[in-house]
Design a protein around this motif. Sequence first.
Motif, PDB file in Angstrom:
ATOM      1  N   CYS A   1      35.503  41.175  39.589  1.00 58.80           N
ATOM      2  CA  CYS A   1      36.440  40.048  39.449  1.00 58.80           C
ATOM      3  C   CYS A   1      36.554  39.640  37.985  1.00 58.80           C
ATOM      4  CB  CYS A   1      36.024  38.867  40.324  1.00 58.80           C
ATOM      5  SG  CYS A   1      34.446  38.087  39.929  1.00 58.80           S
ATOM      6  N   GLY A   2      35.428  39.670  37.268  1.00 62.51           N
ATOM      7  CA  GLY A   2      35.473  39.329  35.843  1.00 62.51           C
ATOM      8  C   GLY A   2      35.135  37.880  35.528  1.00 62.51           C
ATOM      9  N   ILE A   3      34.643  37.150  36.509  1.00 62.02           N
ATOM     10  CA  ILE A   3      34.298  35.749  36.244  1.00 62.02           C
ATOM     11  C   ILE A   3      33.140  35.661  35.232  1.00 62.02           C
ATOM     12  CG2 ILE A   3      32.637  35.434  38.174  1.00 62.02           C
ATOM     13  CD1 ILE A   3      35.292  32.865  37.170  1.00 62.02           C
TER      14      ILE A   3
ATOM     15  N   PRO B   1      33.800  35.814  30.425  1.00 59.34           N
ATOM     16  CA  PRO B   1      33.771  34.788  29.365  1.00 59.34           C
ATOM     17  C   PRO B   1      32.410  34.140  29.162  1.00 59.34           C
ATOM     18  CG  PRO B   1      35.118  34.067  31.219  1.00 59.34           C
ATOM     19  CD  PRO B   1      34.684  35.448  31.530  1.00 59.34           C
ATOM     20  N   HIS B   2      31.504  34.304  30.130  1.00 59.50           N
ATOM     21  CA  HIS B   2      30.178  33.693  30.002  1.00 59.50           C
ATOM     22  C   HIS B   2      29.195  34.586  29.259  1.00 59.50           C
ATOM     23  CE1 HIS B   2      30.996  30.232  32.622  1.00 59.50           C
ATOM     24  NE2 HIS B   2      31.757  31.059  33.302  1.00 59.50           N
TER      25      HIS B   2
ATOM     26  N   VAL C   1      26.252  32.949  37.153  1.00 60.76           N
ATOM     27  CA  VAL C   1      27.673  32.778  37.483  1.00 60.76           C
ATOM     28  C   VAL C   1      28.221  33.795  38.484  1.00 60.76           C
ATOM     29  CG1 VAL C   1      28.207  31.623  35.297  1.00 60.76           C
ATOM     30  CG2 VAL C   1      28.591  34.088  35.497  1.00 60.76           C
TER      31      VAL C   1
END
Lengths: 397, 139
Positions: free
Chosen positions: B91-93, B96-97, B129
């Motif tokens: 998903c790629g969540i 950014p973390h 995350v």
Amino acid sequence: MKTYEQINDRIESGKAVVLTADEIMDYVDRQGIEKAAEEVDVVTTATFGPMCSSGCFLNFGHSKPKIRISEAWIEDVLVYSGIAAVDVYLGATQLRHNDPANMDYPGEFRYGGGHVMEDLVAGKTLQLFALSYGTDDYPLREIRTYFTIDDLNQAIMVNPRNCYQNYNVAINDSDTTIYTYMGCLEPNRRNASYCSAGQLSPLLNDPFYETIGIGSRVWLAGAGGHVYAEGTQHTGDCDRTSDGVPRESAGTLALTGDMKQMRPDFVRGVSLRGYGVSLGLGVGIPIPILNQDVLRRTCVRDRDIFAPVVDYSHDYPEKTGRTICHVSYVQLRRGEIEVEGKKVVVGSISSYFKALEIAHLLADEIRRGDFCLSKPFAYLPRNRASRPLVVRNSSHE
Amino acid sequence: MSKTETKKWMLFFPRCECEQPIVYHLVKDHNLVVNVYRAKVTPNEEGYLVLDVTGTEEDIASGMEFVKTFRVTINETGIGVMRDEKRCTHCGICVPHCPTGALSIKDNKTRRVEFNGEACIECLECILVCPYAACASAF
């Protein structure tokens, strides 16, 4: 012009021309809309992401002696049993009994309804614990047993709301980290998250609900399913671009399918820190190319789709209705958006990778003649707005 | 003088070796520059240590020989954070973390999330995350 019958005849004879929603635009650019509308039979769309309003009805069959279940838990996750004796409904967002939730903030929410659904589809052995008050015809008052999906008479997924047409981009305007169903949002707009397959997403390829309606056959996590109703909070009457593409969440679908036919890769438990549990679900929907207009709408590109950026620290919870700005899916896919002059890194909670996989799997099934389309017998409402819950102080107000 | 290089190690300490000042000797006796990413070495318990060692090839080799005189296991991949490819939905969540870009989307067409263990500094943010528990720590 083509009819559903003609398209299904071509599918059954193995001659159907099927493209995915991310291939069709270039194809139409090369061939021209007129020729492409004649040649192409079906465009496949898909999405994979957390879909909280999901669940399933399970029927256990009768024990000896019989029980009329009044309370029940599967793997310590409460299921609803206010229906017939051995029927229950398992909801995706139900927490496990004794989960500390957010008492130890932010909670981890490691296991819940969505995870039970994943384990069920994966064929794992699960524990049922059920209680009853006992009746003359159903004397048993307690049962503890172990089962797999193969032991059940039925396991039918029944989801009141899936496949949001478009969705918010969540951002945090406050100075502390917040935990939401859109993931962890860092303070002062340090990151943002979105949730849509964009140009591949089913209802963005059929913005006016011309082919996706009640009765449409869908690919639900690998099983043949269908749209059984408009989804809850379906809002056909929404802010749209000049091409009709919704600029906010808009339409939704209520979907059902046989869990016994589903694939575990597409039914996945979700744990969202500080928020709760949910179900990651994969859906594919074929769009029959009935005419040039239907085809033109499937050619929507990420650059034509805009999502509203909404603050989840104040505006979303307080329902102020404020939208900070709109950003296109081209910007979102780049991993960086611009919000009021500031560059913000952005992540997706919806998986484009899996959506693409589903669009191809469905296209292959149709090409092989294994998946036919069905004409909706009723359309989704196009002009209905969504109502808020009015809090009244008395029953006569 | 021969060229210096950097190696990432993950050391596993059985209970009996948890009180050994191994890092001190790597610096003092083997001339290695040590950069510890993450450590959990508690007296009377098993322990793990993920670190970079920088030095000449000979110094790194002699440091490794020294470590092996204890009952400490060296994992030369040095990776204490794993991504389970099967559990990942891409998903790629997490992207950014991830502060170093160890988790990234390189191909915008497929949007597959790649994991480069060498760039990982083991901040463990991805574990917090990931909605699908695809990332996990060895300790």
